[in-house]
Write a protein that holds these residues in place. Structure first.
Motif, PDB file in Angstrom:
ATOM      1  N   SER A  45       0.808  -1.211   0.000  1.00  0.00           N
ATOM      2  CA  SER A  45       0.000   0.000   0.000  1.00  0.00           C
ATOM      3  C   SER A  45       0.840   1.258   0.000  1.00  0.00           C
ATOM      4  O   SER A  45       0.379   2.326  -0.389  1.00  0.00           O
ATOM      5  CB  SER A  45      -0.915   0.007   1.228  1.00  0.00           C
ATOM      6  OG  SER A  45      -0.144  -0.041   2.401  1.00  0.00           O
ATOM      7  N   GLY A 243      -5.392   3.835   9.948  1.00  0.00           N
ATOM      8  CA  GLY A 243      -4.651   2.960   9.054  1.00  0.00           C
ATOM      9  C   GLY A 243      -3.221   2.727   9.477  1.00  0.00           C
ATOM     10  O   GLY A 243      -2.526   1.898   8.887  1.00  0.00           O
ATOM     11  N   HIS A 259      -3.502  -1.846  14.901  1.00  0.00           N
ATOM     12  CA  HIS A 259      -3.926  -0.455  14.706  1.00  0.00           C
ATOM     13  C   HIS A 259      -3.734   0.356  15.988  1.00  0.00           C
ATOM     14  O   HIS A 259      -3.848  -0.160  17.102  1.00  0.00           O
ATOM     15  CB  HIS A 259      -5.400  -0.426  14.298  1.00  0.00           C
ATOM     16  CG  HIS A 259      -5.801   0.814  13.578  1.00  0.00           C
ATOM     17  ND1 HIS A 259      -6.098   1.988  14.224  1.00  0.00           N
ATOM     18  CD2 HIS A 259      -5.952   1.071  12.257  1.00  0.00           C
ATOM     19  CE1 HIS A 259      -6.431   2.906  13.332  1.00  0.00           C
ATOM     20  NE2 HIS A 259      -6.344   2.378  12.128  1.00  0.00           N
ATOM     21  N   VAL A 299      -5.242  -3.973  11.405  1.00  0.00           N
ATOM     22  CA  VAL A 299      -5.438  -3.199  10.185  1.00  0.00           C
ATOM     23  C   VAL A 299      -5.829  -4.136   9.064  1.00  0.00           C
ATOM     24  O   VAL A 299      -5.218  -5.191   8.875  1.00  0.00           O
ATOM     25  CB  VAL A 299      -4.163  -2.420   9.816  1.00  0.00           C
ATOM     26  CG1 VAL A 299      -4.368  -1.643   8.521  1.00  0.00           C
ATOM     27  CG2 VAL A 299      -3.783  -1.470  10.943  1.00  0.00           C
ATOM     28  N   SER A 300      -6.853  -3.758   8.317  1.00  0.00           N
ATOM     29  CA  SER A 300      -7.313  -4.558   7.186  1.00  0.00           C
ATOM     30  C   SER A 300      -7.009  -3.832   5.885  1.00  0.00           C
ATOM     31  O   SER A 300      -6.834  -2.611   5.881  1.00  0.00           O
ATOM     32  CB  SER A 300      -8.831  -4.789   7.299  1.00  0.00           C
ATOM     33  OG  SER A 300      -9.521  -3.555   7.233  1.00  0.00           O
ATOM     34  N   CYS A 302      -7.560  -1.703   2.861  1.00  0.00           N
ATOM     35  CA  CYS A 302      -8.570  -0.658   2.708  1.00  0.00           C
ATOM     36  C   CYS A 302      -9.447  -0.947   1.496  1.00  0.00           C
ATOM     37  O   CYS A 302      -8.943  -1.118   0.390  1.00  0.00           O
ATOM     38  CB  CYS A 302      -7.904   0.709   2.562  1.00  0.00           C
ATOM     39  SG  CYS A 302      -9.072   2.066   2.450  1.00  0.00           S
ATOM     40  N   LYS A 303     -10.760  -0.991   1.714  1.00  0.00           N
ATOM     41  CA  LYS A 303     -11.709  -1.244   0.629  1.00  0.00           C
ATOM     42  C   LYS A 303     -12.673  -0.078   0.438  1.00  0.00           C
ATOM     43  O   LYS A 303     -13.532  -0.123  -0.424  1.00  0.00           O
ATOM     44  CB  LYS A 303     -12.502  -2.518   0.916  1.00  0.00           C
ATOM     45  CG  LYS A 303     -11.639  -3.772   0.979  1.00  0.00           C
ATOM     46  CD  LYS A 303     -12.491  -4.993   1.252  1.00  0.00           C
ATOM     47  CE  LYS A 303     -11.626  -6.250   1.326  1.00  0.00           C
ATOM     48  NZ  LYS A 303     -12.431  -7.463   1.612  1.00  0.00           N
ATOM     49  N   THR A 305     -13.635   4.345   1.861  1.00  0.00           N
ATOM     50  CA  THR A 305     -13.118   5.638   2.287  1.00  0.00           C
ATOM     51  C   THR A 305     -13.338   5.899   3.768  1.00  0.00           C
ATOM     52  O   THR A 305     -12.765   6.823   4.316  1.00  0.00           O
ATOM     53  CB  THR A 305     -13.786   6.759   1.475  1.00  0.00           C
ATOM     54  OG1 THR A 305     -15.207   6.676   1.655  1.00  0.00           O
ATOM     55  CG2 THR A 305     -13.468   6.599  -0.010  1.00  0.00           C
ATOM     56  N   GLU A 307     -13.091   5.591   7.847  1.00  0.00           N
ATOM     57  CA  GLU A 307     -12.008   5.235   8.747  1.00  0.00           C
ATOM     58  C   GLU A 307     -12.188   3.838   9.324  1.00  0.00           C
ATOM     59  O   GLU A 307     -11.241   3.098   9.476  1.00  0.00           O
ATOM     60  CB  GLU A 307     -11.925   6.271   9.875  1.00  0.00           C
ATOM     61  CG  GLU A 307     -11.479   7.642   9.416  1.00  0.00           C
ATOM     62  CD  GLU A 307     -11.343   8.594  10.571  1.00  0.00           C
ATOM     63  OE1 GLU A 307     -11.630   8.191  11.704  1.00  0.00           O
ATOM     64  OE2 GLU A 307     -10.950   9.751  10.346  1.00  0.00           O
ATOM     65  N   GLU A 309     -13.328   1.285   8.093  1.00  0.00           N
ATOM     66  CA  GLU A 309     -13.047   0.214   7.146  1.00  0.00           C
ATOM     67  C   GLU A 309     -11.563  -0.109   7.075  1.00  0.00           C
ATOM     68  O   GLU A 309     -11.166  -1.044   6.399  1.00  0.00           O
ATOM     69  CB  GLU A 309     -13.582   0.591   5.764  1.00  0.00           C
ATOM     70  CG  GLU A 309     -15.107   0.689   5.721  1.00  0.00           C
ATOM     71  CD  GLU A 309     -15.613   1.125   4.364  1.00  0.00           C
ATOM     72  OE1 GLU A 309     -16.719   0.714   4.000  1.00  0.00           O
ATOM     73  OE2 GLU A 309     -14.909   1.882   3.689  1.00  0.00           O
ATOM     74  N   LYS A 310     -10.729   0.644   7.761  1.00  0.00           N
ATOM     75  CA  LYS A 310      -9.301   0.392   7.773  1.00  0.00           C
ATOM     76  C   LYS A 310      -8.862  -0.437   8.979  1.00  0.00           C
ATOM     77  O   LYS A 310      -7.720  -0.841   9.065  1.00  0.00           O
ATOM     78  CB  LYS A 310      -8.537   1.713   7.764  1.00  0.00           C
ATOM     79  CG  LYS A 310      -8.755   2.547   6.501  1.00  0.00           C
ATOM     80  CD  LYS A 310      -7.948   3.828   6.571  1.00  0.00           C
ATOM     81  CE  LYS A 310      -8.173   4.679   5.325  1.00  0.00           C
ATOM     82  NZ  LYS A 310      -7.424   5.950   5.380  1.00  0.00           N
ATOM     83  N   ALA A 311      -9.752  -0.648   9.928  1.00  0.00           N
ATOM     84  CA  ALA A 311      -9.391  -1.366  11.146  1.00  0.00           C
ATOM     85  C   ALA A 311     -10.536  -2.273  11.572  1.00  0.00           C
ATOM     86  O   ALA A 311     -11.706  -1.926  11.421  1.00  0.00           O
ATOM     87  CB  ALA A 311      -9.058  -0.386  12.268  1.00  0.00           C
TER      88      ALA A 311
END
Length: 345
Positions: A45, A243, A259, A299-300, A302-303, A305, A307, A309-311
């Motif tokens: 990333s 993220g 995270h 942390v996953s 990112c799929k 926008t 926040e 969805e990043k953790a």
């Protein structure tokens, strides 16, 4: 209460840093206190488009030093074509020639356009145009403060590769890092070998940082509660953003990206300086023990926008969730990666 995530590797040679998307590994083992993962590679990333370097010099020593360090594109004035011919007999070069404000290759094909900028008005008018070549070379004339950010902003999204003529490695660094994106490349115009050596050292440092941030994707296939245990909080001197976190694990060969506590919670105020991570005490596992709390998350990839969805908080971690993992093929001795069998304690 703690949650145990773990995995075991067959051998380090079976875990390349990158591979085709069809490759998969089953690196977990099933028992009552473990979580298994199926691994597949994902793109880094943090990776960015590689920067290009052209060398403009009349020094044979500079040419030799540049070629030895992997840079073989050289810029010559049109009247110095004989110099390019002479150097081509001792090294494999890709010569480029400047003619009337344009850059041509050895086949007389236009590959670049040179734009001279000497005043703030010319800088303000700087922008891509239809008649320009695929490569744009910016020549700043007598600027005391280098307006690198303005150049990056002017050509963003243009699809062109923008170079800047740099007379020192420090100037080159400014152009390559402006607005965290930088220009596509630099033309190092020097007659001193030390400038080439310094620029190569800078690029080596960039590559090292990029490698450290190379992550892979893991899919959760099982989640188990590990029981009671101690926890460790790491408080940093800087603030982290959504993220971002720390790589944590029992072994250097496999580290989870935990995270930070920068996200808002219904139960406690955000603490963007803190990462709540507990290391596994089981020396037979490649894994990590995490506190079973909403503020602790992995942390996953990112799929979206948002926040959140990043953790993934460990309280909601379930089969099928994807998390990021740092896989390193070798063991380490005092932090230095070595290709040798070693038992880490």
């Amino acid at each position: 209460m703690a949650l145990l995530l773990s995995s075991s590797f067959v051998s380090s040679t079976q875990l390349p840093f990158s591979t085709s998307n069809t490759d998969k590994w089953n690196i977990g083992r099933v028992n009552k206190n473990s979580c298994c993962f199926t691994m597949c590679s994902v793109s880094n990333s943090s990776s960015s488009k590689s920067k290009r370097v052209w060398i403009w010099t009349e020094s044979k020593q500079v040419m030799t030093a540049a070629v030895e360090r992997g840079w073989n594109t050289f810029v010559f004035l049109s009247e110095n074509q004989q110099l390019a011919i002479d150097w081509s007999t001792i090294a494999l070069l890709d010569p480029l020639f400047i003619k009337e404000g344009e850059v041509f290759d050895s086949g007389d094909r236009r590959v670049g356009s040179i734009i001279e900028v000497s005043t703030p008005q010319e800088l303000q008018q700087l922008q891509p145009a239809d008649g320009q070549a695929e490569n744009i070379v910016i020549d700043l004339l007598d600027w005391q403060v280098i307006p690198a950010e303005n150049i990056v902003a002017s050509f963003q999204g243009s699809g062109k590769t923008v170079f800047a003529i740099s007379k020192t490695p420090s100037e080159a660094q400014i152009f390559l890092e402006a607005l965290e994106q930088g220009l596509g490349g630099i033309v190092l115009k020097v007659e001193d070998v030390k400038a080439v050596l310094a620029l190569k050292e800078y690029f080596d440092g960039r590559n090292e940082v990029s490698n450290l941030l190379s992550l892979m994707k893991a899919t959760v296939t099982r989640v188990d509660v590990a029981g009671m245990g101690d926890r460790v909080c790491v408080d940093l001197c800087s603030l982290m953003r959504p993220g971002e976190g720390l790589l944590v694990g029992s072994f250097a060969r496999g580290l989870f990206l935990v995270h930070s506590e920068c996200l808002e919670s219904n139960y406690i105020a955000s603490r963007p300086f803190r990462v709540n991570a507990t290391n596994s005490g089981d020396q037979t596992l490649y894994g990590i023990i995490l506190q079973n709390a909403e503020t602790v998350a992995l942390v996953s990839p990112c799929k979206g926008t948002g926040e959140q969805e990043k953790a993934i908080p460990v309280t909601s971690l379930k089969v099928g969730d994807e998390v990021l993992l740092r896989v390193q093929g070798a063991a380490r001795h005092t932090g230095i990666e070595i290709q040798e069998f070693i038992v880490e304690n």
